[in-house]
Write a protein that holds these residues in place. Structure first.
Motif, PDB file in Angstrom:
ATOM      1  N   THR A   1      27.579   3.824  -0.400  1.00 47.19           N
ATOM      2  CA  THR A   1      27.717   3.779  -2.037  1.00 47.19           C
ATOM      3  C   THR A   1      26.530   3.662  -2.619  1.00 47.19           C
ATOM      4  O   THR A   1      26.231   4.350  -3.412  1.00 47.19           O
TER       5      THR A   1
ATOM      6  N   LEU B   1      23.500   4.763  -1.169  1.00 48.00           N
ATOM      7  CA  LEU B   1      22.674   6.105  -1.349  1.00 48.00           C
ATOM      8  C   LEU B   1      23.446   6.870  -2.204  1.00 48.00           C
ATOM      9  O   LEU B   1      22.758   7.936  -2.684  1.00 48.00           O
ATOM     10  N   ARG B   2      24.763   7.198  -2.488  1.00 48.47           N
ATOM     11  CA  ARG B   2      25.392   8.021  -3.282  1.00 48.47           C
ATOM     12  C   ARG B   2      24.945   7.742  -4.610  1.00 48.47           C
ATOM     13  O   ARG B   2      24.520   8.962  -5.344  1.00 48.47           O
TER      14      ARG B   2
ATOM     15  N   VAL C   1      22.236   6.597  -5.598  1.00 51.28           N
ATOM     16  CA  VAL C   1      20.741   7.065  -5.584  1.00 51.28           C
ATOM     17  C   VAL C   1      20.599   8.383  -5.750  1.00 51.28           C
ATOM     18  O   VAL C   1      19.583   9.056  -6.423  1.00 51.28           O
ATOM     19  N   CYS C   2      21.397   9.254  -4.869  1.00 49.52           N
ATOM     20  CA  CYS C   2      21.482  10.674  -4.940  1.00 49.52           C
ATOM     21  C   CYS C   2      21.720  11.080  -6.425  1.00 49.52           C
ATOM     22  O   CYS C   2      21.071  12.088  -6.986  1.00 49.52           O
ATOM     23  N   TRP C   3      22.609  10.693  -6.979  1.00 52.26           N
ATOM     24  CA  TRP C   3      23.137  11.072  -8.380  1.00 52.26           C
ATOM     25  C   TRP C   3      22.031  10.313  -9.419  1.00 52.26           C
ATOM     26  O   TRP C   3      21.881  11.087 -10.516  1.00 52.26           O
TER      27      TRP C   3
ATOM     28  N   VAL D   1      18.662  10.509  -8.854  1.00 53.15           N
ATOM     29  CA  VAL D   1      17.895  11.503  -8.797  1.00 53.15           C
ATOM     30  C   VAL D   1      18.330  12.896  -9.284  1.00 53.15           C
ATOM     31  O   VAL D   1      17.309  13.490 -10.140  1.00 53.15           O
ATOM     32  N   ALA D   2      19.558  13.250  -9.227  1.00 55.19           N
ATOM     33  CA  ALA D   2      19.994  14.411  -9.696  1.00 55.19           C
ATOM     34  C   ALA D   2      19.798  14.273 -11.322  1.00 55.19           C
ATOM     35  O   ALA D   2      19.527  15.254 -11.979  1.00 55.19           O
TER      36      ALA D   2
ATOM     37  N   CYS E   1      17.654  12.408 -13.130  1.00 55.00           N
ATOM     38  CA  CYS E   1      16.323  12.638 -13.632  1.00 55.00           C
ATOM     39  C   CYS E   1      15.744  13.955 -13.478  1.00 55.00           C
ATOM     40  O   CYS E   1      15.113  14.518 -14.373  1.00 55.00           O
ATOM     41  N   SER E   2      16.303  14.577 -12.361  1.00 54.46           N
ATOM     42  CA  SER E   2      16.240  16.315 -12.348  1.00 54.46           C
ATOM     43  C   SER E   2      16.636  17.090 -13.581  1.00 54.46           C
ATOM     44  O   SER E   2      15.869  17.742 -13.918  1.00 54.46           O
TER      45      SER E   2
ATOM     46  N   GLY F   1      18.835   9.662 -15.373  1.00 54.78           N
ATOM     47  CA  GLY F   1      19.037   9.015 -14.025  1.00 54.78           C
ATOM     48  C   GLY F   1      20.095   7.920 -13.968  1.00 54.78           C
ATOM     49  O   GLY F   1      21.325   7.936 -13.483  1.00 54.78           O
TER      50      GLY F   1
ATOM     51  N   ALA G   1      24.136   8.188 -12.939  1.00 54.57           N
ATOM     52  CA  ALA G   1      24.405   7.197 -11.862  1.00 54.57           C
ATOM     53  C   ALA G   1      25.889   6.392 -12.456  1.00 54.57           C
ATOM     54  O   ALA G   1      26.862   6.318 -11.759  1.00 54.57           O
TER      55      ALA G   1
END
Length: 745
Positions: free
Chosen positions: A7, A9-10, A12-14, A16-17, A19-20, A181, A185
């Motif tokens: 959860t 890691l999921r 964190v990925c979102w 970063v997405a 932020c991008s 970000g 999240a």
């Protein structure tokens, strides 16, 4: 554990997405062109009313609408990224010397300094900084020679301002990237399906572009990302309310309370630092007396005690507690009483908040304690008297702590708890005379607790221990009073009662009666007038209704908290009075006793600040009761959380209102010269004062410790009888003040 890691890691990925996405959105070129005076409400601040908006003014050089700036005016923009240019089309009057326009970014970095020529000019400035503010930036226009026309300050004329990005790639604001970000999240926590989440993210990015970055609406929502984050956090809190409240133990509530108090302190510390000179007119006019009494602890033998600059002397109007606190803190802040008073007020407000939390915790449980803390903190009066220097906040903190200690007393309380409770009650008396009420209230608490639970002998033992704790704290005050006046409870507060009854609270009539007038003399002279004044003050507290024909008349009890917490507090008090459950009778008794006693003279809202925490407890009680009444299929926790969040949103502006009530009363010229001295002169430099006797900068200000008779720098006032310095360099000017650097020999 694997599920938790997955959860995390999921998320964190979102993150970063998100932020991008913000970085990608920043690459869209932006141009905000604002026609000043025409649909500019989303951008301008501090300007005069628009001119020529309807084409009624003929001007050979410009037929467009425009606005006059004031001494300081601002144009606010959303963050567009860097590099960027800002362009201003302006015109200033021709004066001698020429009028100067100072253009600043975010109030600090100066972009340019321009001289007015009397014709319309276009000036462009290249921005290389501006990320200090996370959601917006502002261009400040300062005119150093503003004129006054019909009571309105006029600086320069501005008809359009433009902010645009100039090249690619565009550097985004880091805070905006992090907010994007965090928003994605939180959205990922709320929405589990990837396809729905992607659609929601795309919709959010589009809304951010349309309503924040691009000027399509003419009114950019500069705090849009922050609002989205708060909304998502609120929805998640409401969804998970039952699990959160079910796991809220007393220990966790203590930790959350500590974090909330720290957050509150961080929120007000900037306003406290901005309070650099005495606010006038206002309650700080008494601060000179306290500062003088805090100069030394023991009184010198060769000075008349009534005028001695010392802590240990009898004073019929002011107890020794507050001067003692200043004397203790002064060595830590360069022996500056102003700075010492700021720290005493800040520490006192912290005690008040924690005392309110303990009240709510004892009566309403962990969630009720945190809610009480939030209501007391998000309150204009709390912030206002945290900034004001005087006995108001220390006494309010001591009174709140005393009531909280009494609420926590049990029939089986040991001697140390009773001693400590008595000591806290004594502290309230040492700070102000009405604190004596805490002792009979404490006796009443013990009598009621003992009615069915302990024997008469134990009751007298409990009373003895509590009274001993009270006596140990008040002994210095009682001893000084007895030694110097022969009266243990020496007080001249009857003079204030006389002023209210016979002087119509007009301070110009203060000399008409002696300071040692007695209360009995005030009553005997005209009993009907005395009782009428007392009853009128009680009406002013509870509400006069149509009997008060003053258009601005208000009930003091409705001013102790912001709307709608004030109405909830009144409902909570009425509910307690109706049901009389548990220990709430103590709050009702102490409140009523205090209001009746204080109202005998004249009624001011600052006298009732000690009731803020009690009102917050009553408001929290009413809100929790309202949630329980709406209990439907286990939704009580959801409703409580939703109502709480809504209430906190409505109260969110209270901190700013309370701070403005103090900061706006500071003389602008004094504030400006203090800021100039702080910015230009190192802390080690000493300043020689050449001021008028009534000017207090050298005695009671945040820089009072920097004044010395032989300083290299001179602060001269036009109100002073001393001559203006000659031969030195003029460093700063503000109002009647001028700062010079002496010429070195």
């Amino acid at each position: 554990m694997d599920k938790v890691v997955a959860t995390g890691l999921r998320l964190v990925c979102w993150f970063v997405a998100g932020c991008s996405l913000i970085v990608l959105g920043y690459q869209v070129p932006v141009r905000h062109s604002v026609r000043i005076g025409s649909n500019d409400g989303g951008y301008v601040q501090g300007f005069n009313d628009a001119q020529n908006r309807w084409g009624t003014i003929t001007d050979t050089s410009s037929s467009a609408p425009f606005r006059w700036t004031k001494a300081q005016s601002f144009v606010l923009f959303p963050q567009v990224g860097l590099p960027a240019d800002v362009t201003i089309h302006w015109r200033g009057p021709v004066t001698k010397p020429p009028s100067q326009l100072h253009v600043l970014l975010n109030g600090t970095g100066e972009l340019g300094n321009l001289a007015a020529t009397g014709t319309w000019s276009t000036s462009t400035f290249h921005l290389t900084t501006g990320f200090a503010k996370p959601d917006d930036l502002f261009v400040e226009l300062r005119s150093d020679t503003p004129s006054r026309v019909s009571g309105t300050v006029h600086g320069i004329q501005v008809d359009w301002v433009e902010l645009r990005t100039t090249s690619w790639p565009i550097l985004p604001v880091p805070a905006q990237v992090l907010q994007g970000g965090l928003a994605l999240a939180l959205l990922a926590v709320a929405i589990r399906r990837p396809r729905t989440l992607l659609l929601a993210a795309a919709g959010g990015l589009l809304a951010w572009l349309l309503f924040y970055r691009l000027p399509l609406t003419g009114y950019p929502l500069r705090h849009l990302l922050r609002w989205i984050i708060l909304l998502l956090a609120a929805l998640l809190a409401i969804r998970h309310a039952p699990a959160l409240t079910g796991q809220l133990t007393v220990r966790r509530a203590h930790r959350i309370a500590a974090v909330l108090v720290v957050i509150w302190l961080v929120g007000v510390i900037g306003d406290i630092r901005a309070h650099t000179v005495l606010a006038a007119p206002g309650v700080e006019k008494d601060f000179r007396v306290f500062a003088t009494r805090s100069e030394q602890f023991l009184c010198p033998d060769h000075i008349v005690l009534a005028d001695a600059p010392c802590v240990l002397r009898a004073d019929g109007f002011y107890q020794l507690g507050y001067p003692l606190l200043l004397w203790l803190v002064r060595p830590l802040v360069h022996d500056n009483p102003f700075l010492a008073a700021r720290w005493v007020a800040l520490g006192s407000s912290t005690v008040l908040l924690l005392g309110g939390y303990m009240l709510g915790l004892r009566l309403l449980g962990p969630f009720g304690g945190l809610l009480t803390l939030a209501l007391a903190g998000l309150n204009a009066l709390t912030v206002q008297y945290t900034l004001l220097l005087g006995t108001d906040m220390p006494f309010a903190a001591a009174w709140t702590l005393a009531v909280a200690a009494l609420v926590w007393i049990k029939a089986a309380s040991g001697r140390w708890r009773l001693l400590g409770t008595g000591a806290v009650c004594g502290l309230a008396f040492v700070l102000r005379h009405p604190g004596i009420l805490t002792l009979p209230i404490a006796w009443t608490v013990l009598v009621v607790l003992a009615r069915f639970r302990i024997r008469e002998r134990q009751l007298w033992q409990h009373i003895a221990w509590l009274t001993l704790g009270f006596a140990l704290v008040v002994l210095p005050q009682i001893g000084i009073n007895s030694w110097q006046t022969g009266q243990p409870l020496y007080s001249q507060q009857a003079k204030n009662i006389w002023l209210a009854v016979y002087g119509n609270t007009e301070w110009s009539r203060w000399p008409e009666a002696s300071n040692d007038v007695k209360v009995l003399d005030v009553v005997r002279q005209e009993p009907a007038r005395f009782w009428s004044n007392w009853g009128h003050n009680l009406q002013l507290f509870f509400g006069t209704g149509a009997a008060d024909t003053n258009e601005w008349g208000q009930a003091a009890m409705l001013r102790l908290l912001g709307f709608p917490a004030n109405l909830l507090a009144v409902a909570g008090l009425l509910h307690w009075a109706w049901r009389r459950p548990g220990r709430t009778w103590l709050l009702l008794t102490s409140t009523l006793s205090y209001v009746i006693a204080v109202s005998v003279g004249f009624s001011l809202i600052r006298f009732f600040v000690p009731l803020v925490a009690l009102w917050a407890t009553a408001g929290a009680s009413a809100l929790l009761c309202l949630g329980r009444r709406w209990h439907v299929r286990g939704w009580s926790s959801h409703i409580n959380t939703g109502l709480t969040l809504l209430l906190l949103v409505l109260l969110s502006s209270e901190i700013g209102s309370g701070a403005a009530a103090v900061l706006d009363l500071q003389p602008p010229a004094d504030v400006a010269i203090v800021a100039a001295i702080t910015a230009q002169l190192p802390a080690a430099n000493q300043i020689q004062p050449r001021l008028a006797p009534e000017e207090t900068l050298a005695k009671y200000s945040a820089i009072a410790h920097r004044f010395a008779a032989d300083g290299q720098y001179i602060l001269w006032s036009a109100h002073s009888e001393r001559p203006k310095p000659t031969g030195g360099a003029l460093l700063a000017t503000s109002g009647q003040y001028q700062l010079y650097r002496q010429k070195t020999p």
